[in-house]
Design a protein around this motif. Structure first.
Motif, mmCIF file in Angstrom:
data_model
loop_
_atom_site.group_PDB
_atom_site.id
_atom_site.type_symbol
_atom_site.label_atom_id
_atom_site.label_comp_id
_atom_site.label_asym_id
_atom_site.label_seq_id
_atom_site.Cartn_x
_atom_site.Cartn_y
_atom_site.Cartn_z
ATOM 1 N N GLU A 81 14.023 -1.680 -11.361
ATOM 2 C CA GLU A 81 14.252 -0.271 -11.038
ATOM 3 C C GLU A 81 13.740 0.027 -9.635
ATOM 4 N N LYS A 82 14.140 1.162 -9.118
ATOM 5 C CA LYS A 82 13.775 1.581 -7.763
ATOM 6 C C LYS A 82 12.353 2.153 -7.757
ATOM 7 N N PRO A 83 11.433 1.534 -6.997
ATOM 8 C CA PRO A 83 10.060 2.040 -6.943
ATOM 9 C C PRO A 83 10.005 3.432 -6.310
ATOM 10 N N LYS A 84 9.205 4.297 -6.900
ATOM 11 C CA LYS A 84 9.060 5.657 -6.379
ATOM 12 C C LYS A 84 7.852 5.774 -5.452
ATOM 13 N N THR A 85 6.793 5.013 -5.755
ATOM 14 C CA THR A 85 5.564 5.079 -4.960
ATOM 15 C C THR A 85 5.224 3.691 -4.399
ATOM 16 N N VAL A 86 4.292 3.665 -3.465
ATOM 17 C CA VAL A 86 3.829 2.405 -2.895
ATOM 18 C C VAL A 86 3.182 1.551 -3.988
ATOM 19 N N ARG A 87 2.439 2.165 -4.898
ATOM 20 C CA ARG A 87 1.819 1.432 -6.009
ATOM 21 C C ARG A 87 2.888 0.723 -6.837
ATOM 22 N N GLU A 88 3.982 1.421 -7.156
ATOM 23 C CA GLU A 88 5.067 0.806 -7.924
ATOM 24 C C GLU A 88 5.716 -0.324 -7.126
ATOM 25 N N LEU A 89 5.917 -0.127 -5.832
ATOM 26 C CA LEU A 89 6.515 -1.154 -4.986
ATOM 27 C C LEU A 89 5.652 -2.417 -4.986
ATOM 28 N N VAL A 90 4.354 -2.259 -4.756
ATOM 29 C CA VAL A 90 3.429 -3.398 -4.743
ATOM 30 C C VAL A 90 3.410 -4.078 -6.117
ATOM 31 N N THR A 91 3.390 -3.293 -7.172
ATOM 32 C CA THR A 91 3.368 -3.840 -8.532
ATOM 33 C C THR A 91 4.630 -4.638 -8.817
ATOM 34 N N TYR A 92 5.799 -4.069 -8.532
ATOM 35 C CA TYR A 92 7.061 -4.766 -8.803
ATOM 36 C C TYR A 92 7.178 -6.053 -7.988
ATOM 37 N N LEU A 93 6.827 -5.994 -6.699
ATOM 38 C CA LEU A 93 6.913 -7.189 -5.855
ATOM 39 C C LEU A 93 5.937 -8.268 -6.320
ATOM 40 N N THR A 94 4.745 -7.858 -6.733
ATOM 41 C CA THR A 94 3.750 -8.824 -7.210
ATOM 42 C C THR A 94 4.214 -9.488 -8.501
ATOM 43 N N ARG A 95 4.710 -8.690 -9.444
ATOM 44 C CA ARG A 95 5.197 -9.254 -10.707
ATOM 45 C C ARG A 95 6.349 -10.232 -10.459
ATOM 46 N N LEU A 96 7.255 -9.876 -9.561
ATOM 47 C CA LEU A 96 8.372 -10.757 -9.227
ATOM 48 C C LEU A 96 7.855 -12.067 -8.614
ATOM 49 N N GLY A 97 6.883 -11.966 -7.710
ATOM 50 C CA GLY A 97 6.309 -13.153 -7.091
ATOM 51 C C GLY A 97 5.629 -14.067 -8.102
ATOM 52 N N VAL A 98 4.912 -13.490 -9.055
ATOM 53 C CA VAL A 98 4.242 -14.290 -10.085
ATOM 54 C C VAL A 98 5.268 -14.997 -10.968
ATOM 55 N N LYS A 99 6.331 -14.294 -11.337
ATOM 56 C CA LYS A 99 7.378 -14.921 -12.162
ATOM 57 C C LYS A 99 8.008 -16.101 -11.422
ATOM 58 N N LEU B 148 3.289 2.624 5.329
ATOM 59 C CA LEU B 148 2.965 3.287 4.073
ATOM 60 C C LEU B 148 1.479 3.049 3.821
ATOM 61 N N THR B 149 0.682 4.129 3.868
ATOM 62 C CA THR B 149 -0.769 3.958 3.875
ATOM 63 C C THR B 149 -1.466 4.280 2.560
ATOM 64 N N GLY B 150 -0.825 5.006 1.670
ATOM 65 C CA GLY B 150 -1.459 5.390 0.412
ATOM 66 C C GLY B 150 -0.689 4.883 -0.788
ATOM 67 N N LEU B 151 -1.399 4.453 -1.810
ATOM 68 C CA LEU B 151 -0.740 3.917 -3.002
ATOM 69 C C LEU B 151 0.134 4.941 -3.721
ATOM 70 N N GLU B 152 -0.228 6.204 -3.632
ATOM 71 C CA GLU B 152 0.555 7.227 -4.328
ATOM 72 C C GLU B 152 1.608 7.872 -3.429
ATOM 73 N N ASP B 153 1.720 7.391 -2.172
ATOM 74 C CA ASP B 153 2.748 7.896 -1.260
ATOM 75 C C ASP B 153 4.135 7.549 -1.799
ATOM 76 N N ALA B 154 5.064 8.474 -1.596
ATOM 77 C CA ALA B 154 6.451 8.232 -2.010
ATOM 78 C C ALA B 154 7.107 7.238 -1.049
ATOM 79 N N VAL B 155 7.960 6.376 -1.589
ATOM 80 C CA VAL B 155 8.712 5.435 -0.756
ATOM 81 C C VAL B 155 9.863 6.211 -0.114
ATOM 82 N N PRO B 156 9.962 6.203 1.231
ATOM 83 C CA PRO B 156 10.992 6.986 1.932
ATOM 84 C C PRO B 156 12.341 6.268 1.956
#
Length: 138
Positions: free
Chosen positions: A29-47, A113-121
């Motif tokens: 799914e499309k990440p809404k925040t920087v935290r979601e982006l980092v989480t999704y990319l990390t999970r994909l990298g681990v897989k 993108l400097t904050g984890l809760e910042d919205a992804v533009p």
């Protein structure tokens, strides 16, 4: 539904004039925040990391560019490893902590993108760049 984003990953410092190509990555799914982006990319990298050991390939071949890149880092390897799989939860926790500690930076296009809760533009043709900063001591 899946969603494709484009990501470049690099270390701060010399890149010997080679441009780093954006790699397409497919997320659930499309990440809404920087935290979601980092989480999704990390999970994909681990897989992907965990999946490599089950490929059945004993030795991979290294290109001249891969050898030069690895030599610059001080170690040339084929990526073979043993042991247990990496934990997605531990990796996500570590990635979040590293972001908070400034170990790496995340850019959406030219915007940092400097904050984890910042919205992804989100905008058309957006490329994310992750830069790992190398800490110097002494």
């Amino acid at each position: 539904m899946s969603f494709t984003i484009y990501v470049r990953m690099k270390k701060a410092g010399r890149q010997k004039g080679r441009g780093i190509q954006a790699v397409p990555l497919i997320l659930e799914e499309k990440p809404k925040t920087v935290r979601e982006l980092v989480t999704y990319l990390t999970r994909l990298g681990v897989k992907e990391y965990n999946g490599r050991k089950d490929e059945g390939q004993v030795l991979s071949f290294l290109t001249k560019e891969e050898i030069e890149d690895q030599a610059e880092r001080g170690k040339i390897s084929f990526g073979l490893r043993g042991g247990k799989d990496a934990s997605e939860e531990d990796a996500v926790e570590n990635a979040i902590q590293c972001f908070e500690d400034g170990i790496y930076r995340v850019f959406a296009g030219e915007e940092e993108l400097t904050g984890l809760e910042d919205a992804v533009p989100w905008k058309e043709d957006l490329v994310f760049t992750l830069i790992r900063l190398t800490m110097l001591s002494g």
